[in-house]
Scaffold this motif. Structure first.
Motif, mmCIF file in Angstrom:
data_model
loop_
_atom_site.group_PDB
_atom_site.id
_atom_site.type_symbol
_atom_site.label_atom_id
_atom_site.label_comp_id
_atom_site.label_asym_id
_atom_site.label_seq_id
_atom_site.Cartn_x
_atom_site.Cartn_y
_atom_site.Cartn_z
ATOM 1 N N GLY A 266 0.817 -1.218 0.000
ATOM 2 C CA GLY A 266 0.000 0.000 0.000
ATOM 3 C C GLY A 266 0.846 1.262 0.000
ATOM 4 O O GLY A 266 0.569 2.213 -0.745
ATOM 5 N N ILE A 267 1.885 1.276 0.823
ATOM 6 C CA ILE A 267 2.793 2.426 0.890
ATOM 7 C C ILE A 267 3.481 2.623 -0.461
ATOM 8 O O ILE A 267 3.564 3.747 -0.972
ATOM 9 N N SER A 268 3.931 1.534 -1.061
ATOM 10 C CA SER A 268 4.593 1.619 -2.372
ATOM 11 C C SER A 268 3.646 2.145 -3.438
ATOM 12 O O SER A 268 4.045 2.967 -4.276
ATOM 13 N N PHE B 99 1.860 4.299 6.873
ATOM 14 C CA PHE B 99 3.026 3.993 7.691
ATOM 15 C C PHE B 99 2.716 4.215 9.169
ATOM 16 O O PHE B 99 3.097 3.417 10.022
ATOM 17 N N ARG B 100 1.992 5.296 9.462
ATOM 18 C CA ARG B 100 1.623 5.576 10.860
ATOM 19 C C ARG B 100 0.680 4.513 11.417
ATOM 20 O O ARG B 100 0.815 4.095 12.568
ATOM 21 N N VAL C 226 2.537 -3.448 13.730
ATOM 22 C CA VAL C 226 2.889 -4.415 12.690
ATOM 23 C C VAL C 226 4.380 -4.250 12.431
ATOM 24 O O VAL C 226 4.877 -3.138 12.295
ATOM 25 N N GLU C 227 5.075 -5.364 12.384
ATOM 26 C CA GLU C 227 6.519 -5.326 12.179
ATOM 27 C C GLU C 227 6.844 -4.653 10.843
ATOM 28 O O GLU C 227 6.316 -5.034 9.803
ATOM 29 N N SER C 228 7.693 -3.652 10.881
ATOM 30 C CA SER C 228 8.111 -2.950 9.675
ATOM 31 C C SER C 228 9.218 -3.741 8.994
ATOM 32 O O SER C 228 9.912 -4.527 9.626
ATOM 33 N N ASN C 229 9.361 -3.509 7.698
ATOM 34 C CA ASN C 229 10.474 -4.126 6.985
ATOM 35 C C ASN C 229 11.183 -3.062 6.155
ATOM 36 O O ASN C 229 10.741 -1.919 6.072
ATOM 37 N N THR C 230 12.262 -3.457 5.555
ATOM 38 C CA THR C 230 13.065 -2.525 4.766
ATOM 39 C C THR C 230 12.258 -1.926 3.627
ATOM 40 O O THR C 230 12.396 -0.733 3.321
ATOM 41 N N PHE D 248 10.046 0.907 5.004
ATOM 42 C CA PHE D 248 10.861 2.076 5.356
ATOM 43 C C PHE D 248 11.415 2.758 4.114
ATOM 44 O O PHE D 248 11.356 3.987 3.992
ATOM 45 N N ASN D 249 11.949 1.972 3.190
ATOM 46 C CA ASN D 249 12.508 2.568 1.973
ATOM 47 C C ASN D 249 11.454 3.288 1.153
ATOM 48 O O ASN D 249 11.699 4.388 0.645
ATOM 49 N N ALA D 250 10.281 2.683 1.028
ATOM 50 C CA ALA D 250 9.196 3.325 0.273
ATOM 51 C C ALA D 250 8.793 4.634 0.935
ATOM 52 O O ALA D 250 8.576 5.649 0.256
#
Length: 182
Positions: free
Chosen positions: A134-136, A151-152, A159-163, A166-168
């Motif tokens: 969704g963020i991408s 993201f918020r 929910v565990e974040s992943n690279t 964060f990168n997106a």
């Protein structure tokens, strides 16, 4: 020979020896096609399931959608997703994630957000990949504020974040001059 070619050889061998194929066999074949990046073969195997009256399941659906999506055929992936929802009335989080990812690749951020809202209405759990897709989708469409909202929510829901997420998010803020929000 690639893994998918070996899978096809095994299927032929099974047929020649009158060994019956089942859902598990076909799912393994679709997954091999997905890993081999031959989405056309994955569709062929999926169609063959119906021809042989082998029942498909959520793994079959998710694998074929994922194969088509990874092959860059986002419109076909979304079409398959809709067909599966219409014919079976259900889809897994993995299938939704793949459809959302297909939306991202096609620049269809509004469709991605719609799928997120459908998941919410169905009270389905969102995982790291749901949020990342969704963020991408939002980032690629220049919707950095919506990406930041997702993201918020992801961090609020713990929910565990992943690279990827964060990168997106960082890229969205950077590309649209909002780096201080990253």
């Amino acid at each position: 020979a690639g893994e998918w070619e070996k899978a096809f050889q095994l299927l032929r061998h099974m047929s020649q020896n009158s060994v019956e194929s089942n859902t598990f066999t076909f799912n393994a074949m679709i997954s091999a096609c997905e890993k081999g990046c031959v989405w056309e073969k994955a569709l062929q195997v999926f169609g063959e399931m119906a021809e042989r009256a082998v029942e498909s399941d959520t793994i079959s659906f998710s694998a074929v959608i994922s194969s088509v999506e990874k092959g860059g055929e986002w419109q076909k992936a979304l079409w398959l997703f809709r067909v599966i929802l219409q014919t079976h009335g259900e889809a897994t989080t993995i299938a939704f994630n793949t459809a959302i990812s297909a939306c991202a690749k096609g620049g269809e951020w509004e469709k991605a957000l719609h799928l997120l809202s459908v998941m919410e209405r169905r009270k389905m759990d969102w995982d790291t990949f749901t949020f990342s897709a969704g963020i991408s989708a939002c980032r690629q469409a220049g919707e950095w504020e919506r990406a930041l909202q997702l993201f918020r929510v992801m961090t609020q829901d713990e929910v565990e974040s992943n690279t990827i997420a964060f990168n997106a998010m960082i890229r969205a803020c950077e590309e649209y001059g909002e780096w201080h929000k990253a």
